[in-house]
Design a protein around this motif. Structure first.
Motif, PDB file in Angstrom:
ATOM      1  N   THR A   1      14.862 -26.392  11.536  1.00  0.00           N
ATOM      2  CA  THR A   1      14.113 -27.489  10.915  1.00  0.00           C
ATOM      3  C   THR A   1      13.825 -27.221   9.450  1.00  0.00           C
ATOM      4  OG1 THR A   1      13.097 -28.058  13.038  1.00  0.00           O
ATOM      5  CG2 THR A   1      12.018 -28.879  11.047  1.00  0.00           C
ATOM      6  N   ARG A   2      13.398 -26.020   9.119  1.00  0.00           N
ATOM      7  CA  ARG A   2      13.091 -25.720   7.715  1.00  0.00           C
ATOM      8  C   ARG A   2      14.353 -25.726   6.857  1.00  0.00           C
ATOM      9  NH1 ARG A   2       8.085 -24.012   6.151  1.00  0.00           N
ATOM     10  NH2 ARG A   2       9.008 -23.057   4.298  1.00  0.00           N
ATOM     11  N   ALA A   3      15.458 -25.284   7.398  1.00  0.00           N
ATOM     12  CA  ALA A   3      16.712 -25.325   6.633  1.00  0.00           C
ATOM     13  C   ALA A   3      17.109 -26.766   6.342  1.00  0.00           C
ATOM     14  CB  ALA A   3      17.816 -24.607   7.393  1.00  0.00           C
ATOM     15  N   LEU A   4      16.978 -27.637   7.339  1.00  0.00           N
ATOM     16  CA  LEU A   4      17.286 -29.049   7.116  1.00  0.00           C
ATOM     17  C   LEU A   4      16.293 -29.673   6.149  1.00  0.00           C
ATOM     18  CD1 LEU A   4      18.155 -30.193  10.753  1.00  0.00           C
ATOM     19  CD2 LEU A   4      19.733 -29.892   8.833  1.00  0.00           C
ATOM     20  N   ASN A   5      15.045 -29.281   6.263  1.00  0.00           N
ATOM     21  CA  ASN A   5      14.026 -29.806   5.356  1.00  0.00           C
ATOM     22  C   ASN A   5      14.354 -29.478   3.913  1.00  0.00           C
ATOM     23  OD1 ASN A   5      11.332 -28.905   3.790  1.00  0.00           O
ATOM     24  ND2 ASN A   5      10.876 -30.700   5.042  1.00  0.00           N
ATOM     25  N   ARG A   6      14.653 -28.219   3.642  1.00  0.00           N
ATOM     26  CA  ARG A   6      14.910 -27.815   2.252  1.00  0.00           C
ATOM     27  C   ARG A   6      16.204 -28.428   1.730  1.00  0.00           C
ATOM     28  NH1 ARG A   6      10.004 -26.704   3.111  1.00  0.00           N
ATOM     29  NH2 ARG A   6       9.079 -24.871   2.081  1.00  0.00           N
ATOM     30  N   ALA A   7      17.212 -28.547   2.574  1.00  0.00           N
ATOM     31  CA  ALA A   7      18.460 -29.172   2.128  1.00  0.00           C
ATOM     32  C   ALA A   7      18.223 -30.627   1.766  1.00  0.00           C
ATOM     33  CB  ALA A   7      19.516 -29.061   3.215  1.00  0.00           C
ATOM     34  N   THR A   8      17.484 -31.344   2.611  1.00  0.00           N
ATOM     35  CA  THR A   8      17.236 -32.759   2.355  1.00  0.00           C
ATOM     36  C   THR A   8      16.353 -32.946   1.139  1.00  0.00           C
ATOM     37  OG1 THR A   8      17.394 -33.155   4.743  1.00  0.00           O
ATOM     38  CG2 THR A   8      16.469 -34.917   3.402  1.00  0.00           C
ATOM     39  N   LEU A   9      15.321 -32.134   0.989  1.00  0.00           N
ATOM     40  CA  LEU A   9      14.459 -32.237  -0.188  1.00  0.00           C
ATOM     41  C   LEU A   9      15.248 -32.003  -1.472  1.00  0.00           C
ATOM     42  CD1 LEU A   9      11.186 -30.365   0.880  1.00  0.00           C
ATOM     43  CD2 LEU A   9      11.598 -32.827   0.831  1.00  0.00           C
ATOM     44  N   ASP A  10      16.180 -31.070  -1.423  1.00  0.00           N
ATOM     45  CA  ASP A  10      16.999 -30.804  -2.608  1.00  0.00           C
ATOM     46  C   ASP A  10      17.839 -32.030  -2.956  1.00  0.00           C
ATOM     47  OD1 ASP A  10      18.469 -29.642  -4.663  1.00  0.00           O
ATOM     48  OD2 ASP A  10      18.645 -27.730  -3.622  1.00  0.00           O
ATOM     49  N   ARG A  11      18.490 -32.638  -1.956  1.00  0.00           N
ATOM     50  CA  ARG A  11      19.297 -33.840  -2.213  1.00  0.00           C
ATOM     51  C   ARG A  11      18.423 -34.989  -2.720  1.00  0.00           C
ATOM     52  NH1 ARG A  11      23.621 -32.718   1.575  1.00  0.00           N
ATOM     53  NH2 ARG A  11      23.359 -30.489   1.970  1.00  0.00           N
ATOM     54  N   GLN A  12      17.160 -35.017  -2.258  1.00  0.00           N
ATOM     55  CA  GLN A  12      16.246 -36.097  -2.602  1.00  0.00           C
ATOM     56  C   GLN A  12      15.484 -35.844  -3.905  1.00  0.00           C
ATOM     57  OE1 GLN A  12      15.110 -39.236  -0.862  1.00  0.00           O
ATOM     58  NE2 GLN A  12      17.302 -38.948  -0.534  1.00  0.00           N
ATOM     59  N   LEU A  13      15.832 -34.773  -4.609  1.00  0.00           N
ATOM     60  CA  LEU A  13      15.215 -34.449  -5.910  1.00  0.00           C
ATOM     61  C   LEU A  13      13.731 -34.146  -5.755  1.00  0.00           C
ATOM     62  CD1 LEU A  13      16.834 -37.378  -7.989  1.00  0.00           C
ATOM     63  CD2 LEU A  13      17.861 -35.193  -7.320  1.00  0.00           C
ATOM     64  N   LEU A  14      13.361 -33.551  -4.609  1.00  0.00           N
ATOM     65  CA  LEU A  14      11.951 -33.297  -4.333  1.00  0.00           C
ATOM     66  C   LEU A  14      11.592 -31.814  -4.286  1.00  0.00           C
ATOM     67  CD1 LEU A  14      11.391 -36.057  -1.636  1.00  0.00           C
ATOM     68  CD2 LEU A  14      10.305 -35.956  -3.903  1.00  0.00           C
ATOM     69  N   LEU A  15      12.575 -30.924  -4.448  1.00  0.00           N
ATOM     70  CA  LEU A  15      12.246 -29.506  -4.571  1.00  0.00           C
ATOM     71  C   LEU A  15      11.825 -29.168  -5.989  1.00  0.00           C
ATOM     72  CD1 LEU A  15      14.785 -27.340  -2.527  1.00  0.00           C
ATOM     73  CD2 LEU A  15      12.383 -27.811  -2.065  1.00  0.00           C
TER      74      LEU A  15
END
Length: 363
Positions: free
Chosen positions: A10-24
């Motif tokens: 879950t955390r790996a998917l979270n960080r990947a998606t946040l990166d694509r979404q310009l939210l990291l």
């Protein structure tokens, strides 16, 4: 030998998606480039696209997005999931045809109110009406009723909206203004003809670039069209695959970012209906199961607060204050980070004219 598929937690998917979404981290992109990368922004109301970009872009100012709408470089139009999105002009002309099957299904819901109505003739008449001058839905209903007096007025207007690519003309959608919805066709507003629909393959690739890694059902949830499995199979040779903790197959672009699960994720204030929370069949990569449904109550929807990359509370502007309600306890450091991020958001969009307090948002 059996090939082992990497499991993304879950955390790996979270960080990947946040990166694509310009939210990291905030991206040094223009508003137009960000809207294109994100394949549009949810825009059921006027303000959410502005909050969405304020959370994602370095140096964003609301006047920049207003300028795109005023200059007709971006438009508000019904596309993905039968909801209003703010798209670049180019995307509005190619994504709207891709979503047409969903519009056709919507018309069928109102078929009882359209008995005896020739939909091709309705589309022709409606186009002439809105291209002569932008019309409100009420004006469109009343005009179409003169042609089909026995039809259901609402069904007539919905049929026009579903058969034509109608955009909301400015000043609707501009920051700091108030205007009712008036509609004309995308082709008329943009001064150029309709373009061929985006191919399903190109839509999948763009979706993965903004929301991946993702399953077939995830993509269908985001876009609306169903039966996308064959498209993914055609693309399989140029994609990489993973599994989530439940064993669901996930697809992704080979070179897309997949950060370490422990990558820090700063707090973010998002608008209601942000696509981050609506674009996967399995939303646990952002919404912990215990907090599912916590962003709405009855017919009231609240703006989500992310802490450590996950839904951690809601917020709204109320009585001169930015009121934040965390769902659980926050550490002192987290509260300080939330307060700092809230202050930044207020400065960007409201010149700091609101106080910030932790309190109760949901009655």
């Amino acid at each position: 030998m059996t090939k082992t598929t990497t499991v993304l937690g879950t955390r790996a998917l979270n960080r990947a998606t946040l990166d694509r979404q310009l939210l990291l981290r905030r991206a040094p992109l223009s508003a137009k480039a960000a809207v294109e990368h994100l394949v549009g922004l949810q825009a059921q109301e006027v303000k959410p696209p502005y909050y969405a970009l304020a959370a994602r872009l370095d140096g964003f100012r609301p006047e920049e997005l207003s300028g795109l709408l005023a200059d007709r470089e971006a438009v508000r139009i019904v596309t993905l999931r039968s909801t209003i999105h703010l798209h670049t002009a180019d995307d509005s002309l190619t994504l709207r045809p891709l979503a047409q099957p969903a519009r056709d299904r919507e018309i069928k819901i109102f078929r009882k109110g359209l008995v005896g109505v020739d939909l091709e003739r309705l589309a022709t008449i409606a186009r002439e009406l809105v291209e002569a001058e932008p019309r409100t839905m009420r004006q469109l209903r009343e005009a179409l009723l003169t042609e089909w007096p026995d039809a259901d007025p609402q069904a007539l207007a919905i049929a026009a909206r579903c058969t034509l690519p109608l955009v909301q003309v400015t000043p609707r959608g501009l920051w700091g203004t108030s205007a009712q919805v008036a509609l004309t066709t995308a082709e008329h507003w943009l001064g150029r003809p309709a373009e061929p629909a985006a191919t399903p393959e190109s839509a999948v690739l763009r979706y993965l670039g903004a929301f991946g890694p993702a399953s077939v059902k995830d993509m269908q949830t985001w876009s609306g069209p169903t039966r996308m499995r064959p498209v993914f199979e055609r693309l399989r040779p140029q994609l990489v695959t993973f599994r989530d903790d439940s064993g669901v197959e996930l697809f992704d672009l080979p070179d897309a970012p997949r950060p370490d699960p422990d990558t820090p994720a700063p707090p973010r204030f998002l608008p209601e209906f942000d696509n981050l929370l609506l674009s996967h069949a399995d939303r646990t990569r952002v919404v912990p199961p215990a907090r599912r449904g916590r962003t709405w109550q009855a017919n009231t929807f609240y703006c989500p607060l992310l802490v450590d990359g996950f839904l951690a509370g809601v917020w709204r502007l109320l009585d001169g204050a930015l009121v934040v309600e965390p769902f659980g306890s926050l550490s002192r450091a987290q509260r300080d980070e939330v307060a700092e991020e809230g202050g930044r958001m207020l400065q960007v969009l409201h010149q700091g004219s609101y106080d910030l307090r932790f309190g109760t948002v949901i009655p």
